[in-house]
Design an enzyme around this catalytic site. Structure first.
Site, PDB file in Angstrom:
ATOM      1  N   SER A 127      29.088  51.583  30.476  1.00  0.00           N
ATOM      2  CA  SER A 127      30.443  51.389  30.992  1.00  0.00           C
ATOM      3  C   SER A 127      31.473  51.591  29.893  1.00  0.00           C
ATOM      4  O   SER A 127      31.227  51.294  28.721  1.00  0.00           O
ATOM      5  CB  SER A 127      30.551  49.958  31.528  1.00  0.00           C
ATOM      6  N   TYR A 152      28.699  40.262  30.564  1.00  0.00           N
ATOM      7  CA  TYR A 152      28.401  41.522  31.257  1.00  0.00           C
ATOM      8  C   TYR A 152      28.598  42.701  30.296  1.00  0.00           C
ATOM      9  O   TYR A 152      27.710  43.546  30.128  1.00  0.00           O
ATOM     10  CB  TYR A 152      29.310  41.687  32.486  1.00  0.00           C
ATOM     11  N   LYS A 156      25.881  45.557  28.381  1.00  0.00           N
ATOM     12  CA  LYS A 156      25.983  47.027  28.344  1.00  0.00           C
ATOM     13  C   LYS A 156      25.811  47.509  26.896  1.00  0.00           C
ATOM     14  O   LYS A 156      25.097  48.465  26.630  1.00  0.00           O
ATOM     15  CB  LYS A 156      27.322  47.503  28.924  1.00  0.00           C
TER      16      LYS A 156
HETATM   17  C1  UD1 Z   1      36.005  46.175  35.759  1.00  0.00           C
HETATM   18  C2  UD1 Z   1      35.427  45.444  34.600  1.00  0.00           C
HETATM   19  C3  UD1 Z   1      34.566  46.408  33.822  1.00  0.00           C
HETATM   20  C4  UD1 Z   1      33.480  46.967  34.723  1.00  0.00           C
HETATM   21  C5  UD1 Z   1      34.106  47.593  35.950  1.00  0.00           C
HETATM   22  C6  UD1 Z   1      33.025  47.942  36.942  1.00  0.00           C
HETATM   23  C7  UD1 Z   1      37.017  43.673  33.979  1.00  0.00           C
HETATM   24  C8  UD1 Z   1      37.954  43.172  32.963  1.00  0.00           C
HETATM   25  N1  UD1 Z   1      36.473  44.867  33.760  1.00  0.00           N
HETATM   26  O1  UD1 Z   1      36.858  47.199  35.277  1.00  0.00           O
HETATM   27  O2  UD1 Z   1      33.976  45.738  32.739  1.00  0.00           O
HETATM   28  O3  UD1 Z   1      32.716  47.909  34.045  1.00  0.00           O
HETATM   29  O4  UD1 Z   1      35.009  46.705  36.588  1.00  0.00           O
HETATM   30  O5  UD1 Z   1      33.560  48.572  38.046  1.00  0.00           O
HETATM   31  O6  UD1 Z   1      36.775  43.032  34.972  1.00  0.00           O
HETATM   32  N2  UD1 Z   1      43.414  44.965  39.969  1.00  0.00           N
HETATM   33  C9  UD1 Z   1      44.458  44.400  40.681  1.00  0.00           C
HETATM   34  N3  UD1 Z   1      44.160  43.644  41.771  1.00  0.00           N
HETATM   35  C10 UD1 Z   1      42.876  43.412  42.186  1.00  0.00           C
HETATM   36  C11 UD1 Z   1      41.797  43.988  41.453  1.00  0.00           C
HETATM   37  C12 UD1 Z   1      42.116  44.743  40.347  1.00  0.00           C
HETATM   38  O7  UD1 Z   1      45.618  44.590  40.337  1.00  0.00           O
HETATM   39  O8  UD1 Z   1      42.667  42.698  43.165  1.00  0.00           O
HETATM   40  C13 UD1 Z   1      43.727  45.805  38.799  1.00  0.00           C
HETATM   41  C14 UD1 Z   1      43.135  45.257  37.515  1.00  0.00           C
HETATM   42  O9  UD1 Z   1      44.000  44.359  36.917  1.00  0.00           O
HETATM   43  C15 UD1 Z   1      42.960  46.552  36.713  1.00  0.00           C
HETATM   44  C16 UD1 Z   1      42.693  47.624  37.780  1.00  0.00           C
HETATM   45  O10 UD1 Z   1      43.145  47.067  38.997  1.00  0.00           O
HETATM   46  O11 UD1 Z   1      44.131  46.873  36.055  1.00  0.00           O
HETATM   47  C17 UD1 Z   1      41.223  47.964  37.917  1.00  0.00           C
HETATM   48  O12 UD1 Z   1      40.481  46.767  38.101  1.00  0.00           O
HETATM   49  P1  UD1 Z   1      38.943  46.756  38.476  1.00  0.00           P
HETATM   50  O13 UD1 Z   1      38.697  47.628  39.644  1.00  0.00           O
HETATM   51  O14 UD1 Z   1      38.489  45.350  38.538  1.00  0.00           O
HETATM   52  O15 UD1 Z   1      38.273  47.510  37.234  1.00  0.00           O
HETATM   53  P2  UD1 Z   1      38.379  47.176  35.655  1.00  0.00           P
HETATM   54  O16 UD1 Z   1      38.952  45.868  35.406  1.00  0.00           O
HETATM   55  O17 UD1 Z   1      39.034  48.353  35.016  1.00  0.00           O
END
Ligand code: UD1
Length: 355
Positions: A127, A152, A156
């Site tokens: 990842s 997690y 990785k």
């Molecule tokens: C997350 C994990 C990462 C993992 C990946 C797997 C964290 C910090 N990172 O990545 O380690 O490998 O998932 O898919 O959790 N967001 C919102 N509202 C929501 C959900 C997300 O605004 O309800 C935003 C988050 O703040 C972020 C973006 O969307 O900026 C992407 O979030 P997400 O899909 O959870 O992925 P990552 O955080 O990038």
């Protein structure tokens, strides 16, 4: 004879898409899954898409060394793609022992059997989380890994290192080392560092099936749009980016699956330049959370209920991939637009909701 690929975690979100692409590329596949985070929906979908009712499926837990060993004895396995792992960041903080045990032990068992059965080609699903909050963007494979911020993420990093060390230690192994029922052989490895996989198969027969409240953005968006969730919270709009929301590199899950096929072929066809290689698998395009939400609304012709909420602890401001190595070395490139991917995600959500 077609080469056979073991896909551990092959009934899950990414594993099922990879199984489809492997079969369509002419490989034989054995799917192993303990079904801890999925049901048979995706595996049934895989069979429908490929028209193959006979794909071997083994319900085993890769933490069970004897069961893994039996897999390698029952099937001649030419390559393994290892997905079987827990993946929820927050849960890993609450349950570190469970995460370390599951994610490390299962991979150790796969590697042990790989080296004991004449060697194997092992592709590990890593990842972009290993880069943390990188100083320089986009990140290349040479960008230093930063200390993981969750168990997690740590698993990785640790699994990457375990693979690297195993490749090094087994490089000189040959069949003559231990000619018996078990023959020691070299393990070769590739780690693919995924950015943010999203979307679903264009057939809408396979896709992501989150259990409980989704942690990831796109399933939360589609569940809000379908009415399962009331409102999407956009975590933080005061980041130092153009629109104040975080930047990510969203990679279509089918494009991602195709990257696995080219990486496995590279190993099986003896095209690796090193015995252990790492590739970033992303699009190279940063997209903000706000842009993604807007794109989802536009392409699917609907309005999403969302609000701005405080930042989510542990989130990095921005990360996207430098994809040159994957483009040039693997000859692979992400092809689908974010719009097509979001349309596929929505079609999948509607299908599982029966709409
Ligand atoms: C997350 C994990 C990462 C993992 C990946 C797997 C964290 C910090 N990172 O990545 O380690 O490998 O998932 O898919 O959790 N967001 C919102 N509202 C929501 C959900 C997300 O605004 O309800 C935003 C988050 O703040 C972020 C973006 O969307 O900026 C992407 O979030 P997400 O899909 O959870 O992925 P990552 O955080 O990038």
């Amino acid at each position: 004879m077609a080469k056979r690929v073991l896909v551990s975690g092959g009934a899950g979100y990414i594993g099922s898409h990879v199984t489809v692409e492997l079969i369509e590329a002419g490989y034989e596949v054995v799917v192993a899954d303990n079904m801890s985070n999925c049901d048979m929906t995706c595996f049934e979908g895989v069979k429908k898409i490929t028209g193959r009712e006979d794909i071997p499926f083994e319900q085993i837990d890769c933490c069970d060394a004897a069961a893994v060993e039996k897999l390698f004895t029952d099937y001649k396995i030419d390559a393994v793609i290892h997905f079987a792992a827990y993946k929820a960041v927050g849960e890993s903080v609450a349950e570190p022992i469970m995460y370390y045990r599951n994610n490390l032990v299962s991979f150790l068992n796969i590697l042990e059997s790989s080296k004991n059965h004449g060697g194997c080609n092992v592709l590990f699903s890593s990842s972009a989380t290993v880069y943390g909050e990188a100083e320089k963007l986009p990140v290349t494979e040479q960008t230093p890994r930063l200390p993981a911020t969750s168990p997690y993420g740590n698993t990785k990093q640790m699994c990457e290192d375990i693979l690297r060390d195993t490749v090094k230690a087994t490089a000189a192994y040959g069949a003559e080392v231990n000619a018996g029922a078990q023959q020691l052989g070299p393990v070769k490895g590739i780690a693919l560092r995924y950015f943010n996989p999203i979307g679903a198969h264009p057939s809408a027969l396979i896709g992501e099936l989150p259990r409980g409240v989704p942690n990831n953005l796109v399933p939360f968006i589609t569940q809000t749009a379908i009415g399962k969730r009331e409102c999407l919270s956009i975590f933080g709009n005061d980041y130092p980016t153009e629109d104040g929301t975080c930047l990510r590199d969203y990679i279509d899950v089918v494009d991602l699956a195709k990257a696995h096929v080219v990486a496995v072929s590279r190993m099986l066809d003896g095209k690796m330049k090193e015995d252990y290689e790492i590739f970033n698998i992303g699009t190279g395009r940063p997209v903000s959370v706000y842009e993604l939400v807007n794109a989802f609304e536009k392409v699917n012709g609907l309005k999403l209920n969302y609000k701005f909420a405080p930042r989510r602890p542990g989130d990095v401001v921005a990360i996207w991939a430098d994809t040159q190595l994957a483009n040039n070395e693997l000859g692979w490139k992400a092809e689908r637009s974010v719009e097509d991917t979001l349309a596929a995600a929505w079609a999948w959500e509607k299908r599982i909701a029966g709409k």
